[in-house]
Design a protein around this motif. Structure first.
Motif, PDB file in Angstrom:
ATOM      1  N   PRO A 162      -3.716  -0.413 -55.973  1.00  0.00           N
ATOM      2  CA  PRO A 162      -4.134  -1.331 -54.907  1.00  0.00           C
ATOM      3  C   PRO A 162      -3.652  -2.762 -55.125  1.00  0.00           C
ATOM      4  O   PRO A 162      -3.821  -3.611 -54.246  1.00  0.00           O
ATOM      5  N   GLN A 163      -3.070  -3.032 -56.287  1.00  0.00           N
ATOM      6  CA  GLN A 163      -2.676  -4.396 -56.651  1.00  0.00           C
ATOM      7  C   GLN A 163      -1.555  -4.910 -55.754  1.00  0.00           C
ATOM      8  O   GLN A 163      -0.619  -4.186 -55.419  1.00  0.00           O
ATOM      9  N   GLU A 164      -1.626  -6.172 -55.383  1.00  0.00           N
ATOM     10  CA  GLU A 164      -0.658  -6.767 -54.468  1.00  0.00           C
ATOM     11  C   GLU A 164       0.768  -6.672 -54.992  1.00  0.00           C
ATOM     12  O   GLU A 164       1.707  -6.374 -54.235  1.00  0.00           O
TER      13      GLU A 164
ATOM     14  N   ILE B 254       1.118   7.855 -48.508  1.00  0.00           N
ATOM     15  CA  ILE B 254       0.964   7.054 -49.717  1.00  0.00           C
ATOM     16  C   ILE B 254      -0.332   7.424 -50.439  1.00  0.00           C
ATOM     17  O   ILE B 254      -1.368   7.665 -49.808  1.00  0.00           O
ATOM     18  N   VAL B 255      -0.258   7.475 -51.765  1.00  0.00           N
ATOM     19  CA  VAL B 255      -1.407   7.743 -52.626  1.00  0.00           C
ATOM     20  C   VAL B 255      -1.799   6.449 -53.326  1.00  0.00           C
ATOM     21  O   VAL B 255      -0.926   5.732 -53.836  1.00  0.00           O
ATOM     22  N   GLU B 256      -3.087   6.148 -53.346  1.00  0.00           N
ATOM     23  CA  GLU B 256      -3.568   4.980 -54.088  1.00  0.00           C
ATOM     24  C   GLU B 256      -4.089   5.448 -55.447  1.00  0.00           C
ATOM     25  O   GLU B 256      -5.150   6.057 -55.546  1.00  0.00           O
TER      26      GLU B 256
ATOM     27  N   GLY C  60      -6.005  -1.515 -51.271  1.00  0.00           N
ATOM     28  CA  GLY C  60      -4.730  -2.138 -50.907  1.00  0.00           C
ATOM     29  C   GLY C  60      -3.735  -1.161 -50.319  1.00  0.00           C
ATOM     30  O   GLY C  60      -3.087  -1.435 -49.307  1.00  0.00           O
ATOM     31  N   ALA C  61      -3.607   0.023 -50.939  1.00  0.00           N
ATOM     32  CA  ALA C  61      -2.653   1.020 -50.437  1.00  0.00           C
ATOM     33  C   ALA C  61      -3.105   1.602 -49.104  1.00  0.00           C
ATOM     34  O   ALA C  61      -2.290   1.920 -48.237  1.00  0.00           O
ATOM     35  N   GLU C  62      -4.421   1.740 -48.945  1.00  0.00           N
ATOM     36  CA  GLU C  62      -4.952   2.245 -47.678  1.00  0.00           C
ATOM     37  C   GLU C  62      -4.636   1.274 -46.542  1.00  0.00           C
ATOM     38  O   GLU C  62      -4.247   1.675 -45.433  1.00  0.00           O
ATOM     39  N   LYS C  63      -4.777  -0.016 -46.815  1.00  0.00           N
ATOM     40  CA  LYS C  63      -4.449  -1.031 -45.810  1.00  0.00           C
ATOM     41  C   LYS C  63      -2.954  -1.032 -45.508  1.00  0.00           C
ATOM     42  O   LYS C  63      -2.539  -1.210 -44.359  1.00  0.00           O
TER      43      LYS C  63
END
Length: 346
Positions: free
Chosen positions: A239-241, A264-266, A285-288
């Motif tokens: 999830p990191q930017e 995409i997988v988080e 983050g990945a979900e967004k």
């Protein structure tokens, strides 16, 4: 104010002498990322020869942006994307393999290899004939995760037989080189090694071949996308930017190369502590990103010590039912059954 329009305005000053048009008008600029004073974008070329011939454009783009006040760093990523009407009829199908899924990440250290292996294990448990290939030429990790270090593929009719582990057909450059030796190869050597790895292996009635690719957007990815028939790609990110910035670059590369993006997988999504979820690397983050790019979000994988322990032990089947269910849920998001009884993508 530094925004995308200001970036494009500056890049319009960079002119291709052969056409007399600027790089923005030519559609060579994509995936602009702005992070405080750091600017990054992808500069697209039609071929490797085109990229070499136009090497000056990258330098001119960097200089144009550095002239903007408050910009402290410029990153230009070169990508070979071909033309919009590029034919795929000449792409290679891997003998003995029905479908090929590549697992990619723009950034290293996000757990891509572990995700790739556990997706393969999940598919195997569903009853399908599964193979996994370790295409990370510089840092092969599959032998460690499967406890197959030191094993060497046997040769039959000038082809390597896949190393079988726990019912998986496997192949890795780690089986044929010393694990303690550094691989110092240029691009053409890497591409040749990749072709030998995939085409020089006698795969046996594989329904799904999972390919664990290196981090980044380099020669391995370009060769896979340009030369091989791929069923689709799974992107892995934390999830990191910082990881998401690179994941977006991987997304853009796949899209430009006409590779179907499954989703995409988080990974490393959260850490469970006393009944609460602690989001060490940021939340969702990945979900967004999936919503932003209009691609499928496949699911979240927690940070758990057992995932690391099982990878180090060399037996993915030791993973707890609770954690394996997380991967199974992701696999179910990836695959659905069509009318013929085979698996296909949503």
């Amino acid at each position: 104010m530094i925004n995308e329009e200001a970036i494009k305005l500056s890049l319009r000053k960079v002119i291709d002498q052969d056409t007399g048009k600027d790089v923005v008008t030519l559609g060579m600029v994509s995936s602009i990322v702005i992070k405080e004073g750091h600017i990054g974008f992808v500069l697209q070329f039609l071929s490797r020869e085109h990229a070499v011939k136009k090497a000056n454009l990258k330098v001119e783009c960097e200089n144009a942006l550095k002239a903007i006040p408050d910009i402290t760093r410029v990153t230009v990523v070169e990508a070979v994307v071909g033309t919009a009407n590029q034919k795929t009829s000449n792409k290679i199908s891997i003998e003995g393999v029905k479908n090929t899924i590549v697992v990619v990440s723009g950034k290293g250290g996000v757990g891509k290899s572990t995700v790739a292996l556990n997706i393969a294990v999940s598919l195997l448990k569903l009853g399908y004939r599964i193979a996994i290939a370790d295409a990370d030429i510089y840092g092969p990790s599959l032998p460690q995760m499967l406890g197959s270090q030191g094993l060497t593929p046997q040769i039959e009719n000038k082809k390597m037989l896949p190393v079988e582990r726990y019912g998986l057909q496997t192949m890795s450059i780690g089986y044929v080189i010393d694990k303690n030796s550094a691989v110092i190869w240029r691009g053409p050597m890497i591409t040749k090694a990749l072709h030998n790895l995939l085409l020089g292996t006698k795969w046996q009635d594989v329904e799904y071949l999972i390919i664990d690719t290196p981090p980044g957007t380099g020669d391995v990815h370009l060769s896979l996308a340009e030369k091989f028939n791929l069923t689709g790609a799974v992107i892995v990110s934390t999830p990191q930017e910082l990881a998401l910035i690179d994941a977006k670059k991987a997304f853009d590369m796949l899209k430009k190369l006409n590779v179907s993006i499954i989703g995409i997988v988080e990974n490393m999504s959260y850490f469970s502590y006393q009944g609460s979820q602690i989001h060490i690397f940021g939340e969702s983050g990945a979900e967004k990103m999936a919503k932003e790019l209009n691609i499928k979000f496949l699911g979240k994988i927690p940070i758990d010590q057992q995932i690391c322990e099982v990878s180090d032990s060399g037996n993915p089947f030791l993973l707890s039912k609770t954690l394996m269910k997380v991967y199974n849920d992701i696999t179910e998001q990836i695959l659905v059954k069509d009318q013929r009884g085979f698996l296909s993508f949503n």
